[in-house]
Design an enzyme around this catalytic site. Structure first.
Site, PDB file in Angstrom:
ATOM      1  N   GLY A   1     -51.075  46.513  13.639  1.00 34.57           N
ATOM      2  CA  GLY A   1     -50.584  47.714  14.331  1.00 34.57           C
ATOM      3  C   GLY A   1     -49.661  47.399  15.489  1.00 34.57           C
ATOM      4  N   PHE A   2     -49.503  46.126  15.841  1.00 31.71           N
ATOM      5  CA  PHE A   2     -48.526  45.659  16.835  1.00 31.71           C
ATOM      6  C   PHE A   2     -48.705  46.298  18.209  1.00 31.71           C
ATOM      7  CE2 PHE A   2     -46.784  46.210  12.590  1.00 31.71           C
ATOM      8  CZ  PHE A   2     -46.724  44.889  12.200  1.00 31.71           C
ATOM      9  N   CYS A   3     -49.927  46.652  18.574  1.00 28.42           N
ATOM     10  CA  CYS A   3     -50.170  47.265  19.893  1.00 28.42           C
ATOM     11  C   CYS A   3     -49.269  48.465  20.110  1.00 28.42           C
ATOM     12  CB  CYS A   3     -49.954  46.272  21.026  1.00 28.42           C
ATOM     13  SG  CYS A   3     -51.090  44.918  21.016  1.00 28.42           S
ATOM     14  N   ASN A   4     -48.933  49.172  19.056  1.00 30.58           N
ATOM     15  CA  ASN A   4     -48.056  50.316  19.221  1.00 30.58           C
ATOM     16  C   ASN A   4     -48.624  51.499  18.431  1.00 30.58           C
ATOM     17  OD1 ASN A   4     -45.826  52.147  19.188  1.00 30.58           O
ATOM     18  ND2 ASN A   4     -44.558  50.427  19.869  1.00 30.58           N
TER      19      ASN A   4
ATOM     20  N   THR B   1     -49.165  49.689  23.890  1.00 27.48           N
ATOM     21  CA  THR B   1     -50.455  50.021  24.519  1.00 27.48           C
ATOM     22  C   THR B   1     -50.435  49.743  26.027  1.00 27.48           C
ATOM     23  OG1 THR B   1     -51.231  47.863  23.813  1.00 27.48           O
ATOM     24  CG2 THR B   1     -52.046  49.737  22.577  1.00 27.48           C
TER      25      THR B   1
END
Ligand code: PLP
Length: 806
Positions: A414-417, A149
């Site tokens: 979501g792992f900032c991805n 992100t």
């Protein structure tokens, strides 16, 4: 490459003779470091003892050595604010220069080719690139689908500049020359991660060159934050190296945090902008006119606004010392984690339920291409979700929750991805928007929506990961998630039992009310008949403590001290006496006058899903008493004392429920943790204890009071969890309808007497009393007045008779 031969994938999995389950072969992990990794762990990472830390993509872990050396350095030297003539200042300046050179050396570049700008973190480095980039009409920003992100956020800046555009692309598109830019003359930016922090997929430096070939006005930003954790980013081939490289130092060395780096290729110096300025970057300035000139010597002089984080830069020096002492080089780390990743993948993908259905569904591109052991394509990250034997998904938050209780550190979500998340979980933009509309936000507990995962699980390895970490993680998955026989993890364990009747001697063993919500229970004395009301036993959860800050009711889950607050009722005196350690007793009337309560109700919507007001007490002596006990400012509040309030715990559909009920579907309960009555069985609590003794490595004792029931039933012939089958029961002369099992949270792990938090009984309950992610214990009930005798009362010893089974 290391001199050690790389073992082939097949070597790692064996089959356990007894269970026919895949097991890690005790194959030796080659030793790449001066000491065996177990010894390094034991000596230099003592805080990792007993922990299974599998979140190195979040951050790797600092060693005790670097922290100790850093502390010693600071306490024996005098470091001042850099860039002045004093000896303390000069010392800091010298150190910063030395560390800057050292970092350049780490990336194998010369100060002639690159400059290092210290920033706060990788995100700040990326943001700085976006700010200084010479965007103009026709500029285009494009990033790879696998971007973090922090890269996507460049969109925010680009969208604010007229005539520019932004888009996303894939590796395949680039390789197949499908990549198009709007305007070949305007400077454009292509950003991509060296390693995807979601799946560990690695992308070559050549990818940036491919884009540049298609448009020479493109500059390349390489986000190396994830890649740098466990391998060497070698930028010595300057003909093909990126223009900007961003990273965070904590991801490489665990510490310092708050320090990031931006490498800028010096040939770009003339095109980059400077807009904001501050602190040491100024060469000359007129305060009264818009005239300023910047230091034009080095890029870092131009772009390091304000004082750099000079102490943490010194800390970084110690971190690098420690890392080279323990691991020698990042190439060694790379080889070490590569083997662990391959082993872990191989073992996990072989885990299967009794019917042969695999437990793990992987989201690693190189895994599906069987290129997992190729370090140019795959980093030490595995991403997956779990499924049950029947194919249904197990929510990631659920797995993480149970893991956390057993000292296993993994990450879910979501792992900032978002690009990888969308790609792997097949989430279309509409699904993402719908999920958001349904209340799902990043970082929440909503791991499944419509039975489909909204996120996944990630395990990742680092320099000091060991084979044991994998073994323990695999053992954990086996214990909690693998079904070894049909219905070994059924909705509810259906045990054969005979219907309880008088001969079973089932009876009320204890009657408990919780006058102040989330505080200690009050045990109704043995000889006392206690009034049953539609919303529960009289005075149960009649009061609550409300935060002055948020206006919301406090819960024991967060404020464990609440269980030390002990209310006692005296109906004859019309008082509630509240005790807490070290405090004088507080006496409150059971029926306060209108004046004692504030006339304006406060919304209590978060308590039970209904907007019913409670009234705060005006008396500051009362409120201060509770505030002092808990160390936060609170008010005591009470439900309105009127008959109309009687519906407050009852949803309309519960009231409308027909007591005969036989022809209807059983009433489902949608209340979070409140229902009029919570029945718990001592036999079931005993069963949990037996299971803890059998499965758990702790010697923890379960007390039935941990389950915070109102009606505790016991009796010799009572079998564990037979209450799951009951539909309607009589207790003494009263009848109750069972609404369904109570969903449990970690609050059952708080010892109600000592306020101590443990992992049991939740962990063991999760092992065998879990359905669709819910851990179940106890039954919600409503009173059925039409089938009960007046007066409506209960008392200890009243016999329990099953009237109707499910
Ligand atoms: C962690 C990470 C970031 C963000 O790093 P911060 O330290 O949070 O700024 C960006 N990109 C990737 C690939 C990462 O792994």
């Amino acid at each position: 490459m290391s001199p050690h031969a790389k073992p082939t994938v097949e070597r790692f999995v064996d089959f356990d003779q007894k269970t026919d389950m895949p097991a890690l072969k005790k194959a030796e992990v080659p030793q790449f470091y001066p000491l065996p990794v177990e010894d390094i762990r034991a000596r230099y990472f003592t805080h990792l003892a007993d922990q299974v830390y599998l979140d190195h993509a979040g951050t790797t872990i600092y060693s005790t050595e670097q922290i100790r050396n850093f502390q010693l350095d600071l306490t024996t030297h005098l470091y001042g604010n850099p860039h002045s003539r004093s000896p303390s200042s000069a010392l800091s300046t010298r150190k910063i220069d030395a560390v800057r050179s050292r970092v350049l050396e780490h990336f194998n570049v010369t100060p002639g080719d690159y400059d290092l700008v210290f920033t706060a973190n990788a995100t700040a480095s990326i943001k700085l690139v976006a700010e200084i980039f010479p965007w103009q009409q026709g500029s285009h920003f494009v990033c790879l689908q696998e971007s973090h992100t922090s890269i996507l956020g460049i969109r925010g800046i680009v969208n604010g500049i007229e005539g520019t555009s932004a888009s996303m692309t894939s590796e395949q598109d680039i390789v197949q020359n499908n990549y198009r830019l709007c305007n070949h003359d305007a400077p454009s930016l292509f950003a991509y991660p060296a390693q995807c922090n979601f799946s560990g997929t690695r992308f070559p430096l050549a990818l940036g060159q491919d884009v540049k070939r298609q448009n020479p006005n493109v500059k390349v930003l390489l986000d190396a934050a994830s890649y740098c954790t466990s391998t060497l980013l070698d930028l010595s081939d300057t003909a093909n190296s990126p223009d900007f490289i961003t990273f965070s130092f904590y991801k490489m060395f665990g510490s310092p945090t708050g320090l990031g780096g931006l490498l800028i290729k010096k040939c770009n110096k003339s095109i980059l902008k400077k807009s904001y300025f501050g602190g040491g970057t100024i060469a000359a300035i007129v305060a009264s006119e818009p005239w300023q000139r910047f230091h034009a010597t080095e890029l870092h002089d131009i772009y390091e606004d304000g004082t750099v984080n000079f102490l943490d830069i010194i800390s970084l020096d110690h971190a690098m010392d420690t890392w080279s002492k323990l691991f020698l080089s990042f190439r060694n780390i790379s080889n070490h984690v590569n083997i662990l990743t391959t082993m872990a993948y191989d073992t996990l993908q072989a885990l299967a339920h009794y019917n042969g259905k695999p437990l793990c569904t992987f989201y690693n591109i190189s895994a599906s291409e069987r290129r997992l052991s190729d370090p140019t394509r795959q980093g030490p990250i595995l991403n997956f979700n779990l499924r049950r034997a029947n194919g249904s998904w197990i929510g990631g938050a659920e797995v993480e929750k149970i893991a956390s209780l057993t000292n296993i550190h993994i990450r879910s979500g979501g792992f900032c991805n978002p690009g990888s998340n969308q790609y792997w979980l097949h989430l279309t933009p509409d699904v993402v928007k719908d999920n958001y509309a349904a209340g799902h936000v990043c970082g929440d507990d909503v791991d499944l929506l419509n039975d489909v995962p909204t996120g996944s699980l990630r395990i990742s390895f680092g320099a000091m990961s060991s084979l044991q970490d994998i073994e323990k993680f695999v053992a954990f998955l086996r214990k909690y998630f693998i079904e070894t026989e049909p219905a070994s993890m059924p909705p509810i364990v259906h045990t054969e039992h005979t219907t309880t009747n008088d001969s079973s001697n089932a009876h009320i063993q204890d009657l408990i009310i919780y006058p102040i919500k989330s505080c200690h229970g009050y045990h109704i004395p043995a000889s006392t008949s206690w009034t049953v009301t539609p919303q529960g036993l009289l005075y149960d959860r009649e009061w609550m403590l409300v935060s002055a800050e948020t206006g919301l009711a406090l819960s024991q889950k967060r404020y464990t001290k609440m269980c030390a607050i002990r209310p006692e009722l005296s109906v004859s005196n019309n008082t509630m006496t509240v005790n807490a350690p070290g405090m004088p007793a507080l006496i409150i009337s059971l029926e306060p006058t209108q004046d004692e309560l504030s006339s304006i109700p406060i919304c209590e919507s978060r308590v039970c899903g209904e907007s019913i007001g409670v009234h705060r007490y005006n008396d500051s002596a009362i409120n201060n008493w509770f505030s002092e006990v808990l160390g936060v400012e609170v008010s005591l509040a009470r439900h309105p004392i009127s008959a109309s309030a009687h519906s407050r715990f009852l949803k309309p559909h519960l009231q409308a429920n027909s007591p005969s009920g036989d022809t209807k579907e059983p009433t489902s309960i949608s209340l979070s943790n409140e229902s009029p009555f919570l029945l718990v069985s001592a036999a079931s609590a005993d069963d949990v204890q037996t299971k803890i003794d059998e499965f758990s490595d702790t010697r923890e004792q379960v007390n039935v009071t941990s389950f915070r029931g109102n009606i505790v039933i016991g009796g010799q012939a009572l079998t564990a969890f037979e209450e799951d089958q009951w539909k309607r029961i009589s207790i003494g002369s009263q009848q109750f309808e069972l609404l369904g099992p109570c969903r449990r949270c970690h609050m059952v792990c708080i010892n109600q007497e000592t306020a101590e938090k443990t992992k049991e009984p939740f962990v063991t309950l999760a092992l065998y009393r879990r359905i669709q992610g819910q851990v179940l214990f106890g039954q919600h009930m409503v009173h059925v007045p039409s089938l009960s005798q007046f007066p409506y009362t209960l008392r200890i010893g009243d016999p329990v008779v099953v009237q109707n089974q499910r």
